[in-house]
Design a protein around this motif. Structure first.
Motif, PDB file in Angstrom:
ATOM      1  N   ARG A  75      -4.613  20.136  -5.096  1.00 52.13           N
ATOM      2  CA  ARG A  75      -5.942  20.249  -4.840  1.00 52.13           C
ATOM      3  C   ARG A  75      -6.710  20.878  -6.022  1.00 52.13           C
ATOM      4  NH1 ARG A  75      -5.450  23.074   0.389  1.00 52.13           N
ATOM      5  NH2 ARG A  75      -4.639  21.569   1.826  1.00 52.13           N
ATOM      6  N   GLU A  76      -5.899  21.591  -6.569  1.00 57.90           N
ATOM      7  CA  GLU A  76      -6.491  22.438  -7.988  1.00 57.90           C
ATOM      8  C   GLU A  76      -6.862  21.431  -8.976  1.00 57.90           C
ATOM      9  OE1 GLU A  76      -5.329  26.123 -10.448  1.00 57.90           O
ATOM     10  OE2 GLU A  76      -4.938  26.215  -8.353  1.00 57.90           O
ATOM     11  N   HIS A  77      -5.850  20.308  -9.048  1.00 55.87           N
ATOM     12  CA  HIS A  77      -6.045  19.519 -10.226  1.00 55.87           C
ATOM     13  C   HIS A  77      -7.224  18.411  -9.723  1.00 55.87           C
ATOM     14  CE1 HIS A  77      -2.995  20.937 -12.703  1.00 55.87           C
ATOM     15  NE2 HIS A  77      -1.993  20.741 -11.657  1.00 55.87           N
ATOM     16  N   HIS A 122      -9.879  19.058  -8.026  1.00 50.66           N
ATOM     17  CA  HIS A 122     -11.014  19.719  -8.161  1.00 50.66           C
ATOM     18  C   HIS A 122     -11.405  19.595  -9.490  1.00 50.66           C
ATOM     19  CE1 HIS A 122     -14.243  22.626  -7.442  1.00 50.66           C
ATOM     20  NE2 HIS A 122     -13.665  23.442  -8.512  1.00 50.66           N
ATOM     21  N   GLU A 123     -10.374  19.926 -10.454  1.00 51.22           N
ATOM     22  CA  GLU A 123     -10.862  19.827 -11.890  1.00 51.22           C
ATOM     23  C   GLU A 123     -11.128  18.383 -12.190  1.00 51.22           C
ATOM     24  OE1 GLU A 123      -7.360  20.998 -13.851  1.00 51.22           O
ATOM     25  OE2 GLU A 123      -7.327  23.135 -13.326  1.00 51.22           O
ATOM     26  N   GLN A 124     -10.977  17.323 -11.616  1.00 52.07           N
ATOM     27  CA  GLN A 124     -11.454  16.179 -11.758  1.00 52.07           C
ATOM     28  C   GLN A 124     -12.434  15.616 -10.845  1.00 52.07           C
ATOM     29  OE1 GLN A 124      -7.784  13.797 -13.161  1.00 52.07           O
ATOM     30  NE2 GLN A 124      -7.030  15.214 -12.020  1.00 52.07           N
ATOM     31  N   GLN A 125     -13.087  16.603 -10.381  1.00 55.27           N
ATOM     32  CA  GLN A 125     -14.377  16.292  -9.247  1.00 55.27           C
ATOM     33  C   GLN A 125     -13.872  15.292  -8.195  1.00 55.27           C
ATOM     34  OE1 GLN A 125     -16.134  15.896 -13.004  1.00 55.27           O
ATOM     35  NE2 GLN A 125     -15.913  18.048 -12.881  1.00 55.27           N
ATOM     36  N   ARG A 126     -12.847  15.535  -7.742  1.00 53.77           N
ATOM     37  CA  ARG A 126     -12.463  14.663  -6.589  1.00 53.77           C
ATOM     38  C   ARG A 126     -11.928  15.387  -5.391  1.00 53.77           C
ATOM     39  NH1 ARG A 126     -11.832   9.066  -7.058  1.00 53.77           N
ATOM     40  NH2 ARG A 126     -12.002   9.416  -5.075  1.00 53.77           N
ATOM     41  N   ASP A 127     -12.979  16.406  -5.076  1.00 54.96           N
ATOM     42  CA  ASP A 127     -12.682  17.018  -3.587  1.00 54.96           C
ATOM     43  C   ASP A 127     -12.731  16.260  -2.473  1.00 54.96           C
ATOM     44  OD1 ASP A 127     -12.942  19.205  -5.833  1.00 54.96           O
ATOM     45  OD2 ASP A 127     -14.447  20.481  -4.385  1.00 54.96           O
ATOM     46  N   ASP A 128     -13.234  15.189  -2.753  1.00 55.13           N
ATOM     47  CA  ASP A 128     -13.236  14.224  -1.694  1.00 55.13           C
ATOM     48  C   ASP A 128     -11.903  13.840  -1.033  1.00 55.13           C
ATOM     49  OD1 ASP A 128     -13.509  12.906  -4.214  1.00 55.13           O
ATOM     50  OD2 ASP A 128     -13.293  10.960  -3.014  1.00 55.13           O
TER      51      ASP A 128
END
Length: 205
Positions: free
Chosen positions: A190-192, A194-200
């Protein structure tokens, strides 16, 4: 042989040597049964689990390294195919999960370390990072390891990460896939994402 990939923009890929529990982990992540045999090397081609609405796929790549009953030439071919696949889709792969067997990984790495030899796991870790793919090392079967911190510190040392392992929790994730204990891996992935704007994509991890 590796041309079965669905046409998806985003991907998480599982890599690792044979018999480390990749397919079990894949089942935990997807809730879907794949053909996992008791024999190493059952997965000869990528298994893709496809979420078309999200334009996302999780891929379990075949195991590399020694497989009993599999000719060396065939093993090398599988490894070459994996390398080509990772190179081809590096820009699509948001996270690579390198799965290792926590019980045996240090012995295996040390046995194959020498002036002319880089152990597969270490080589794959650096190869993924050289491709610019965020990589999480899922250290599986940790229920069989007595001194967990010591083992994870040793692994960090072999991977060129300065111990203690706890400062690398976005890279090193101790898990026991068979018992469904994979939360450290989910958090790291999830951390990675999130860094790539893929919280979806968090709902898959």
């Amino acid at each position: 042989m590796f041309d079965t990939r669905p046409d998806r923009e985003a991907e998480v890929a599982l890599v690792g040597r044979s018999n480390v529990g990749k397919s079990t982990l894949m089942r935990e992540l997807t809730g879907h049964d794949f053909d996992t045999g008791g024999n190493p090397g059952v997965t000869r081609e990528p298994n893709h689990y496809d979420w078309a609405p999200e334009d996302f796929v999780i891929t379990d790549l075949p195991g590399f390294g020694f497989m009993s009953g599999v000719h060396e030439e065939r093993r090398e071919q599988i490894k070459t195919n994996i390398v080509h696949y990772l190179e081809e889709y590096a820009e699509n792969i948001l996270v690579a999960i390198l799965v290792v067997d926590g019980k045996s990984v240090i012995d295996i790495i040390d046995r194959h370390s020498g002036p002319d030899e880089v152990p597969y796991d270490v080589e794959m870790f650096h190869f993924l990072r050289d491709l610019g793919i965020p990589t999480v090392v899922a250290v599986n079967k940790m229920d069989k390891v007595d001194d967990k911190d010591e083992r994870l510190n040793e692994l960090c040392d072999r991977l060129g990460l300065y111990p203690p392992w706890k400062q690398w929790q976005e890279i090193v994730a101790p898990i026991t896939a068979k018992k469904g204990r994979i939360e450290p891996l989910n958090e790291a992935v999830r951390e990675h994402l999130h860094e790539q704007q893929r919280d979806d994509l968090f709902k898959f991890f």
